[in-house]
Design an enzyme around this catalytic site. Structure first.
Site, PDB file in Angstrom:
ATOM      1  N   LYS A  43      72.042 -11.370  23.330  1.00 51.51           N
ATOM      2  CA  LYS A  43      72.726 -10.152  23.804  1.00 51.51           C
ATOM      3  C   LYS A  43      72.938  -9.080  22.738  1.00 51.51           C
ATOM      4  CE  LYS A  43      72.846 -10.395  27.349  1.00 51.51           C
ATOM      5  NZ  LYS A  43      71.532 -10.390  28.084  1.00 51.51           N
ATOM      6  N   HIS A 105      65.961 -16.819  19.418  1.00 50.53           N
ATOM      7  CA  HIS A 105      67.408 -16.728  19.175  1.00 50.53           C
ATOM      8  C   HIS A 105      67.857 -17.789  18.167  1.00 50.53           C
ATOM      9  CE1 HIS A 105      68.078 -13.739  22.181  1.00 50.53           C
ATOM     10  NE2 HIS A 105      67.893 -14.501  23.220  1.00 50.53           N
ATOM     11  N   SER A 135      79.089  -8.878  26.395  1.00 51.24           N
ATOM     12  CA  SER A 135      77.767  -8.882  27.013  1.00 51.24           C
ATOM     13  C   SER A 135      77.331 -10.319  27.332  1.00 51.24           C
ATOM     14  CB  SER A 135      76.769  -8.215  26.061  1.00 51.24           C
ATOM     15  OG  SER A 135      75.489  -8.170  26.635  1.00 51.24           O
TER      16      SER A 135
HETATM   17  P1  A3P Z   1      75.263  -5.011  27.857  1.00 54.91           P
HETATM   18  O1  A3P Z   1      75.473  -6.316  28.553  1.00 54.91           O
HETATM   19  O2  A3P Z   1      76.406  -4.666  26.952  1.00 54.91           O
HETATM   20  O3  A3P Z   1      74.923  -3.899  28.778  1.00 54.91           O
HETATM   21  P2  A3P Z   1      69.494  -8.889  24.930  1.00 54.91           P
HETATM   22  O4  A3P Z   1      68.232  -8.188  25.267  1.00 54.91           O
HETATM   23  O5  A3P Z   1      69.582  -9.344  23.516  1.00 54.91           O
HETATM   24  O6  A3P Z   1      69.784  -9.961  25.922  1.00 54.91           O
HETATM   25  O7  A3P Z   1      70.662  -7.806  25.026  1.00 54.91           O
HETATM   26  C1  A3P Z   1      71.053  -7.290  26.261  1.00 54.91           C
HETATM   27  C2  A3P Z   1      72.030  -6.159  26.005  1.00 54.91           C
HETATM   28  O8  A3P Z   1      71.308  -5.039  25.477  1.00 54.91           O
HETATM   29  C3  A3P Z   1      72.715  -5.696  27.288  1.00 54.91           C
HETATM   30  O9  A3P Z   1      73.997  -5.191  26.873  1.00 54.91           O
HETATM   31  C4  A3P Z   1      71.767  -4.583  27.707  1.00 54.91           C
HETATM   32  O10 A3P Z   1      72.312  -3.676  28.631  1.00 54.91           O
HETATM   33  C5  A3P Z   1      71.502  -3.927  26.351  1.00 54.91           C
HETATM   34  N1  A3P Z   1      70.303  -3.082  26.353  1.00 54.91           N
HETATM   35  C6  A3P Z   1      69.057  -3.409  26.712  1.00 54.91           C
HETATM   36  N2  A3P Z   1      68.237  -2.346  26.625  1.00 54.91           N
HETATM   37  C7  A3P Z   1      68.996  -1.314  26.188  1.00 54.91           C
HETATM   38  C8  A3P Z   1      68.737   0.062  25.906  1.00 54.91           C
HETATM   39  N3  A3P Z   1      67.538   0.594  26.070  1.00 54.91           N
HETATM   40  N4  A3P Z   1      69.766   0.833  25.472  1.00 54.91           N
HETATM   41  C9  A3P Z   1      70.999   0.312  25.311  1.00 54.91           C
HETATM   42  N5  A3P Z   1      71.303  -0.990  25.572  1.00 54.91           N
HETATM   43  C10 A3P Z   1      70.315  -1.784  26.003  1.00 54.91           C
END
Ligand code: A3P
Length: 291
Positions: A43, A105, A135
């Site tokens: 996340k 991860h 998140s």
């Molecule tokens: P939130 O749950 O705070 O919205 P991962 O890819 O490591 O699983 O992380 C997911 C998090 O990154 C989520 O956060 C997601 O919304 C955010 N995320 C993914 N793409 C994004 C983007 N282009 N801009 C901002 N946040 C992004």
């Protein structure tokens, strides 16, 4: 949906079996010198970084790539093994692209040794603990491969104790940070910097990777990788992944810095900060919880 898994201790790190069942193949994975490993605590912005890197390397060479395959096939998740799906190592082995982009991860000490022997480049993305915890909470609610998160307060306590899938956030971000100090092939990025100025962070990535993208290409990639665009891209928003229940929470949830303020009570925040200071007292690593 697969059954929810239980946490267990795996070499000192809390894990679920979906990420350890294929362990022998993971540990013996043969990296190639041009592989790029995208490493994160869950996340922290893994998908965002993967999307940007995939565009940087392939948008001009394979124009329909981004619309023809989901991000988790373009950038395999090294340690995953979910019944009825190819494993992460199988997907990575079958990639014919150069470079291969591979997501993990794993905490730094569990990364297969071949990545270090081949001197592969690593892009690590870290996110401040409070937003990362929020998140992760919403992700664990909708992701059926992970244990049930329960209520927010209990979840936050377990986050503090490191009883999360892939272990302690504190150990993860500091472990990779310490490794970076002696390892020039690790580029350490922050989610908060990416939100503040995606274009600047893409420039830094390009310098690290030595890519030759033009200013126009970089601007296009910046625009394509904005949250609203990725959220509606079914090849990036995980809507094709059957282990996730989007009725509970979307994968692309908010994409903001500071959403923790909508979740932490004042008491939770104070307790968290006090413990944070103790856990992070020996590191030079600094985070921003707002931008
Ligand atoms: P939130 O749950 O705070 O919205 P991962 O890819 O490591 O699983 O992380 C997911 C998090 O990154 C989520 O956060 C997601 O919304 C955010 N995320 C993914 N793409 C994004 C983007 N282009 N801009 C901002 N946040 C992004």
């Amino acid at each position: 949906m697969p059954p929810r898994a239980n946490l267990f201790d795996f070499h000192g790190v809390s894990m679920v079996h979906y990420f350890t069942d294929n362990w022998e193949k993971i540990q013996n994975f043969k990296a190639r010198p041009d592989d790029i490993l995208i490493a994160t605590y869950p996340k922290a912005g893994t998908t965002w970084a993967s999307y940007i890197l995939d565009l940087l390397y392939f948008s001009h060479k394979q124009p329909d790539r981004q619309t023809s395959a989901p991000i988790h096939e373009r950038v395999p998740f090294l340690e995953i093994q979910i019944p009825c799906f190819p494993t992460g190592t199988e997907l990575a082995d079958s990639l014919e692209t150069s470079p291969r982009l591979i997501k993990t991860h794993l905490p730094v000490q569990l990364v297969p040794k071949s990545f270090w022997e081949q001197n592969c480049r690593v892009v690590y993305v870290a996110r401040n603990a409070k937003d990362n915890a929020v998140s992760y909470f919403h992700f664990d609610r909708m992701n059926h491969a992970h244990p049930e998160p329960g209520d927010w307060n209990g979840y936050l306590q377990r986050f503090i104790e490191g009883k999360m899938v892939f272990g302690s956030w504190y150990d993860h971000v500091t472990g990779w940070w310490e490794r970076k100090q002696s390892h020039p092939n690790i580029h350490y990025m922050f989610f908060e910097d990416m939100v503040e100025d995606t274009g600047r962070e893409i420039n830094k990535l390009c310098s690290f990777l030595g890519t030759t993208s033009t200013a126009d290409e970089k601007e296009q990639i910046r625009a394509m990788s904005q949250f609203d665009n990725m959220k509606k891209d079914d090849m990036a928003n995980y809507s094709t992944v059957p282990i996730m229940d989007f009725k509970i929470s979307p994968f692309m949830r908010k994409g903001k810095v500071g959403d923790w303020k909508n979740h932490f009570t004042v008491a939770q925040s104070e307790e968290f900060d006090e413990d944070y200071k103790k856990k992070m007292k020996n590191t030079t690593l600094q985070f921003r919880t707002e931008v």
